[in-house]
Enzyme design. Structure first.
Site, PDB file in Angstrom:
ATOM      1  N   HIS A 164       0.833  -1.201   0.000  1.00 34.78           N
ATOM      2  CA  HIS A 164       0.000   0.000   0.000  1.00 34.78           C
ATOM      3  C   HIS A 164       0.873   1.258   0.000  1.00 34.78           C
ATOM      4  O   HIS A 164       0.642   2.180  -0.795  1.00 34.78           O
ATOM      5  CB  HIS A 164      -0.914   0.001   1.231  1.00 34.78           C
ATOM      6  CG  HIS A 164      -1.678   1.275   1.419  1.00 34.78           C
ATOM      7  ND1 HIS A 164      -2.987   1.434   1.017  1.00 34.78           N
ATOM      8  CD2 HIS A 164      -1.325   2.465   1.970  1.00 34.78           C
ATOM      9  CE1 HIS A 164      -3.397   2.666   1.302  1.00 34.78           C
ATOM     10  NE2 HIS A 164      -2.400   3.306   1.894  1.00 34.78           N
ATOM     11  N   GLU A 165       1.866   1.288   0.872  1.00 35.87           N
ATOM     12  CA  GLU A 165       2.730   2.470   0.929  1.00 35.87           C
ATOM     13  C   GLU A 165       3.576   2.594  -0.342  1.00 35.87           C
ATOM     14  O   GLU A 165       3.830   3.699  -0.823  1.00 35.87           O
ATOM     15  CB  GLU A 165       3.617   2.418   2.170  1.00 35.87           C
ATOM     16  CG  GLU A 165       2.859   2.362   3.491  1.00 35.87           C
ATOM     17  CD  GLU A 165       1.826   3.484   3.641  1.00 35.87           C
ATOM     18  OE1 GLU A 165       2.013   4.560   3.028  1.00 35.87           O
ATOM     19  OE2 GLU A 165       0.829   3.282   4.362  1.00 35.87           O
ATOM     20  N   HIS A 188       1.626   4.508  -3.008  1.00 35.52           N
ATOM     21  CA  HIS A 188       1.707   5.971  -3.016  1.00 35.52           C
ATOM     22  C   HIS A 188       2.944   6.436  -3.785  1.00 35.52           C
ATOM     23  O   HIS A 188       2.875   7.359  -4.598  1.00 35.52           O
ATOM     24  CB  HIS A 188       1.752   6.501  -1.586  1.00 35.52           C
ATOM     25  CG  HIS A 188       0.465   6.357  -0.837  1.00 35.52           C
ATOM     26  ND1 HIS A 188      -0.737   6.776  -1.341  1.00 35.52           N
ATOM     27  CD2 HIS A 188       0.197   5.841   0.394  1.00 35.52           C
ATOM     28  CE1 HIS A 188      -1.699   6.533  -0.463  1.00 35.52           C
ATOM     29  NE2 HIS A 188      -1.162   5.963   0.587  1.00 35.52           N
ATOM     30  N   GLU A 199      -5.691   7.074  -1.800  1.00 37.92           N
ATOM     31  CA  GLU A 199      -5.707   5.928  -0.895  1.00 37.92           C
ATOM     32  C   GLU A 199      -6.337   4.703  -1.558  1.00 37.92           C
ATOM     33  O   GLU A 199      -5.896   3.567  -1.354  1.00 37.92           O
ATOM     34  CB  GLU A 199      -6.450   6.269   0.393  1.00 37.92           C
ATOM     35  CG  GLU A 199      -5.786   7.336   1.242  1.00 37.92           C
ATOM     36  CD  GLU A 199      -4.416   6.924   1.768  1.00 37.92           C
ATOM     37  OE1 GLU A 199      -4.160   5.701   1.890  1.00 37.92           O
ATOM     38  OE2 GLU A 199      -3.600   7.814   2.057  1.00 37.92           O
TER      39      GLU A 199
END
Length: 392
Positions: free
Chosen positions: A244-245, A248, A282
């Site tokens: 997930h990170e 970004h 997100e």
């Protein structure tokens, strides 16, 4: 941070024609070394060089959050992890770097070989918490990668299998990050260069950097200032969290070092309304993690999880494109085998590398029609977003 990578070595994952040729050469050397004994040269002639190798596999223990709140410990191969062969070619002096590469992407094995005319002295392998285009460092101030050495071998005159090498317990999560990012790297959908996206050429690629330490008590975010992913001691237990990170950072890289202006995003929740910009950034990161893992969920580092699957009747879900789970699920449905975008995300990633979007509406109504060829906004695509309570 633009990183000039270490040399292209003759072993490890194959990401280019140059390295494919190198791998074939390395395999040929290994076959020769395995089939023929090392015979001393006749008196008066120089000894012929032979390939001396340390072979084995690199592995680490992982508290598996994806398996539930019990987080069973499993042993996994450390794939795509950097190794360096050190040793001496003479009887005196200090050990020096001889060669290096990364462990192979299938099972974490390594073949650390060096052509030498005499036994190598003080031989060992140093493993580092980095791969081709991603790394784990100790802190934002201390950019040192984690590393550890295998036991030193005083004299090595023939190849030796050293078996499975385990990452030390206190740094094993760093190698879990390295191994996990392979899942995103293998799907990055950039055919134009060997960098993360089309915006750079090989040799000047951006390095995805994670800052992690076993004793860190804060983290769990991508820092738009440093462009580092910051993780606390336990967060790498979740592969979804790691990815997930990375998602970004990947969006920032796709948008050529730009990122949407995000508002009303602290806090944010998968099922609740925030803002269109927050839900877009997100939701994309959630989708990156789920797509890389091959599921429709987000897993927290304590083993709890939230399903991203939703429809108009999902209890407890807010409606619309200000909800990151609605956006994330729409993207996953676009990329699904039976979805409208060809069974994967490749065309969407190509679009994002060519055109930035400030939110999901911009992506859907402006970006998709401008793709070449155009990505659909009617039929199945329209049915998908309607099913996730997004109406344009």
């Amino acid at each position: 941070m633009t990183t000039h990578l270490f040399p292209r070595f003759t072993d490890g994952p194959v990401f280019s024609r140059t390295r494919r040729a190198g791998r074939r050469a390395a395999v040929a050397v290994l076959l020769v070394a395995g089939l023929f004994a090392v015979v001393p040269a006749p008196t008066g002639e120089a000894a012929a060089a032979t390939s001396i190798c340390l072979n084995g596999k690199l592995a680490f223990d992982h508290a598996d959050a994806e398996a539930g709140t019990g987080k069973p410990v499993v042993t996994l191969p450390a794939r795509g992890a950097a190794w360096d062969l050190w040793g001496r070619t003479g009887s005196t002096g200090s050990s020096q770097w001889l060669t290096g590469s990364t462990t192979w992407p299938d099972d974490g094995h390594f073949n650390a070989c060096y052509d030498a005319a005499a036994p190598l002295q003080d031989v060992f392998i140093r493993f580092r918490s980095t791969s081709w285009l991603w790394q784990v460092v100790k802190s934002t101030a201390d950019q040192t990668q984690y590393s550890f050495d295998t036991p030193h071998i005083a004299s090595l005159g023939a190849s030796q299998d050293i078996g499975t090498v385990k990452v030390p317990t206190e740094m094993q999560r760093a190698w879990n990050i390295i191994d996990t990012v392979n899942l995103l790297w293998s799907k990055r959908a950039n055919p134009s260069t060997e960098c993360w996206t089309r915006h750079q050429a090989w040799g000047t690629c951006d390095m995805l950097t994670y800052v992690w330490s076993q004793n860190a008590t804060s983290g769990g975010y991508w820092d738009p200032g440093t462009k580092y992913v910051i993780m606390n001691g336990n967060q790498p237990d979740s592969r979804h969290f790691i990815l997930h990170e990375a998602g970004h950072w990947f969006m920032w890289r796709l948008y050529n070092r730009s990122f949407p202006a995000v508002v009303n995003c602290n806090p944010h929740y998968i099922t609740k309304s925030s803002s269109t910009s927050c839900a877009w950034t997100e939701g994309f990161a959630d989708a990156v993690a789920a797509y890389s893992m091959g599921d429709y969920r987000y897993v927290y580092d304590d083993g709890n999880e939230t399903s991203i699957t939703n429809d108009k009747n999902s209890a407890g879900w807010d409606p619309g494109d200000t909800v990151q789970g609605r956006v994330g699920a729409s993207l996953l449905d676009f990329w699904a085998v039976n979805g409208p975008d060809g069974g994967n995300w490749n065309r969407d990633i190509d679009l994002m590398s060519r055109q930035s979007s400030q939110d999901f509406k911009d992506f859907f109504t402006v970006g998709r029609p401008s793709a070449v060829p155009a990505l659909s906004t009617t039929g199945t695509a329209k049915t998908i977003i309607d099913g996730h309570t997004i109406t344009y």
